[in-house]
Each structure stands twice: as C-alpha cells, then as structure tokens.
Design an enzyme around this catalytic site. Structure first.
Site, mmCIF file in Angstrom:
data_model
loop_
_atom_site.group_PDB
_atom_site.id
_atom_site.type_symbol
_atom_site.label_atom_id
_atom_site.label_comp_id
_atom_site.label_asym_id
_atom_site.label_seq_id
_atom_site.Cartn_x
_atom_site.Cartn_y
_atom_site.Cartn_z
ATOM 1 C CB SER A 51 37.271 38.026 43.605
ATOM 2 O OG SER A 51 37.644 39.265 44.190
ATOM 3 C CG ASP A 343 40.791 43.457 37.910
ATOM 4 O OD1 ASP A 343 41.209 43.709 39.066
ATOM 5 O OD2 ASP A 343 39.940 42.571 37.699
ATOM 6 C CG HIS A 346 40.751 41.152 41.393
ATOM 7 N ND1 HIS A 346 39.732 41.536 40.550
ATOM 8 C CD2 HIS A 346 40.157 40.566 42.454
ATOM 9 C CE1 HIS A 346 38.561 41.198 41.083
ATOM 10 N NE2 HIS A 346 38.803 40.614 42.241
#
Length: 402
Positions: A51, A343, A346
């Site tokens: 991600s 978050d 990340h």
C-alpha cells in the site's frame, strides 16, 4: 545497514527538504497540479509491492481486499467524496514521487485499471505500469484477497509477453526494460504473521530468512525478465506506526520488539542482495533505500522537516487517532502538511515527498541509500541489455516457474 555518520540523519533529511522546497517538484505536488516538469529520463517505471506504492489495483478487487476510500486522496487534484484515487494516503505516495523524479507526472497507472487504449502505452514499453496491491507481502500467505507479489510478477511477465508480440520484438523490448526503473516496496505486512500466530516471536530468524529467500527468488525472476535498474524500499519501523503504538500502555514509545524484526529483515536484505547480485545477476544495478531510517529520523526530529505531529494520525479515531481506521466519518486534521502519519499505518503525502527527496539528493542520499543512490541508479550507464536475460525460456515459461 549503513553506519550512522557524524552529521545526524535528521539534519541530512532537513537538508534534502530544503532542496525540495526550492525545486519545482515541490510546488507541483503541493499545489495539486500534475504537470511534467522535466524530460523523461527513463522509458518506463514498473512498480510492485504494497500500500505504500499501490495506486488503485485494490479498487478492482472484491472484499476483503482493503480499499482506499475517501478521504484517502483528498489532496490529489481530483480527490473528492465518492471518488477513489487508489492511494492509501491523503495525496501522492512513494511511487508517485519516485516517478516524478524521473520526469513522469505521477506513478504509472494501476495495472488492473488499464483500458485497451491506455494499454497501448504499456505495450510500447513507455510509461510502465503499477502492479502493487495494498495489504500484500513477500509471502503468499500474507494479505487477504490481495494480489501477492508472486502474482504481481506474473502480471508483469504477461505484460512482457504481450510487448514482444508487437512490432518491437524481443531485442527492443529487452533494451527498453533494461533502461527502465523497477521499484519494489514490500515486507511490512509479512510481519503480521507474528501477531496472528503464523510465526514464533521467540525465534523470528527462520521466518525472516524465509522472507529474504523468497524475496530474492522473485527478484531473480524479474531479472530474468529483463529488469536491470532496481530500487528497493526496505521495511518501515513497524513498531513506531501509530496503530502499533496505540495498543501500548500510555500510548508508549515505539515498540522495539516489532522494530527489531524490521531491522533484522533490513540488515539481512542488504547482505543477501549483495551476494545474490554478485553471484547470479550480472549487470543488475540496484539501490536499497532505508525507509526505516528516514521515517525514524522524521519522528525523532520532526521540526527539522517542518512537521509538528509525529504521534497522532491525521485520519482515524480513538487513542492517537489510530485505533479506528480512516474512513469518511473519521476525525480528519486540517493541516495535513504538519503530520508524519496519515492513518494508523501509512504516512502523509508530505512525509512521502521528503522521503523520496532523501533517496535522491546529495548527502542525504549517501546516508539513506546503498550501495548507490536512486539518482545514480537512474542516470548511470547500463551494461548490454541482453546480459543475463533468460533467452532460452519464454515469458510464459518463466511465469510457470514463479
């Protein structure tokens, strides 16, 4: 891993940030305009991993694969409620900023998003593609419904097979690939095995060794398919992620046991990669960027990079704003440039931008990358593209061996 030098990593990171401010790429990313700022120096960029570099492949996967819904992408030019941008952050991610460094507007498009018209660029050996999938890892067991690294490389092998069927032919395709940049960001999600009981925390060495051996097998397949410029992003300090820290008593400092796993992996990766390239991958040029040290230095000395908040996340809820995942109903900060973390797992666009600057620029790059900087990786002359390429087996044969 490189030994720390007299000048602190944080100071070097700050120097890279200053250079970033005065270069045009900073204003282009900061004001949301997506313009080409310089001539493209490489034919294409091919991205693999998780991600930190996914730009939308997971949007085309069914649950339970994680998806980056709004407000992820809120600071991209077309970020708006109801529109998915595919990125697990507020704006551009590491793949975008690396691609911008070599002259592209942003990361190449997500592989699963390609339409027949857009695929023409991919098949011409220009621009490239992003095969990354949020939640994936090195090992097939990592991730839930994501595209494993093995499958991502199969997609690329299929891409090359299609390219060679065009008027380009095998030789020109191999020349284009040898000049292109291959980026891999992976490993962070594999450490979840220690939380879910698939690996023994009392003896992590065998699990990490398996991660490395599997990783090198995948890299060798990419090498046999024609990759000659490889940028590897090492494991982040997983024990310093807000999601990890929120579970500690009193929102404590970084979880050193978790960070130790990442450090072991990163050290072994450098040793084994050097050995593998010397023994079996002639002509391979690579650089390993220490995302671990870059993020750690941002946390230790945030003011040098212009950050103010290193504990709480920008988007989430609960302790450290990190116990609840980021969503449209989350608590959302207003000045996202002040935050290191977007978050619970990340970083923000601002942190990613400064991280990539440290991989490319001057003294900072000399400390945070090895054996060469990313700038050296993308500019130095390559050996003959056919050296080491598996000419006896087709891409289909190599896919079968993955």
């Amino acid at each position: 891993m490189k030994k720390r030098k007299t000048m602190t990593g944080a100071a070097l990171l700050a120097a890279a940030a200053v250079a970033l401010i005065v270069c045009s790429s900073a204003s282009a990313a900061g004001n949301g305009k997506n313009r080409r700022r310089r001539a493209v120096v490489l034919p294409a960029v091919y991205v693999f991993g998780d991600s930190l570099v996914d730009v939308g492949n997971n949007d085309f996967l069914p649950p339970p694969a994680p998806q980056a819904g709004f407000p992820c992408g809120v600071d991209l030019p077309r970020g708006s409620p109801g529109r998915r941008t595919g990125r697990f952050t507020n704006g551009y991610n590491l793949a975008d900023f690396i691609a911008q460094r070599v002259g592209f507007n942003m990361s190449p498009p997500a592989y699963l998003s390609l339409t027949p018209q857009v695929s023409l660029d991919l098949l011409s050996g220009r621009v490239g593609a992003n095969y990354a999938s949020g939640g994936s890892g090195i090992l097939d067991a990592t991730g839930n419904g994501t595209i494993t690294l093995r499958e991502q490389i199969k997609f690329f092998a299929n891409t090359k097979a299609s390219m060679t069927k065009t008027e380009l032919g095998h030789n020109k395709v191999n020349r284009l690939l040898s000049r292109s940049l291959f980026i891999i960001s992976t490993a962070g999600n594999d450490f979840s095995a220690f939380s879910y009981g698939r690996a023994n925390m009392s003896d992590p060495s065998s699990y990490i060794a398996n991660m490395i051996s599997t990783y090198l097998k995948h890299i060798k397949v990419l090498y046999n398919l024609g990759a000659r410029r490889l940028g590897l992003l090492d494991a982040v300090p997983i024990g310093c992620l807000p999601g990890s820290r929120a579970s500690l008593i009193n929102d404590g400092p970084c979880n050193d046991a978790s960070n130790s796993l990442a450090r072991q992996f990163n050290s072994l990766l450098r040793l084994e990669m050097a050995s593998a390239t010397a023994a079996a991958m002639p002509g391979m040029e690579y650089s390993i960027a220490s995302v671990y040290n870059i993020i750690s230095d941002m946390i230790s000395n945030p003011q040098l990079d212009g950050f103010e908040e290193v504990s709480n996340t920008c988007c989430g809820g609960g302790r450290l704003n990190a116990e609840v995942s980021c969503s449209a109903t989350s608590n959302l900060c207003t000045d996202r440039s002040r935050y290191v973390f977007w978050d619970n797992v990340h970083e923000t666009q601002a942190a990613y931008q400064r991280a990539v600057a440290a991989m490319f620029e001057g003294t900072a790059a000399a400390m945070y990358t090895e054996p060469i900087s990313f700038q050296q990786l993308v500019t130095q002359k390559q050996v003959a593209p056919g050296a080491g390429i598996d000419l006896e087996h087709s891409s289909a044969d190599l896919v079968a061996e993955i």
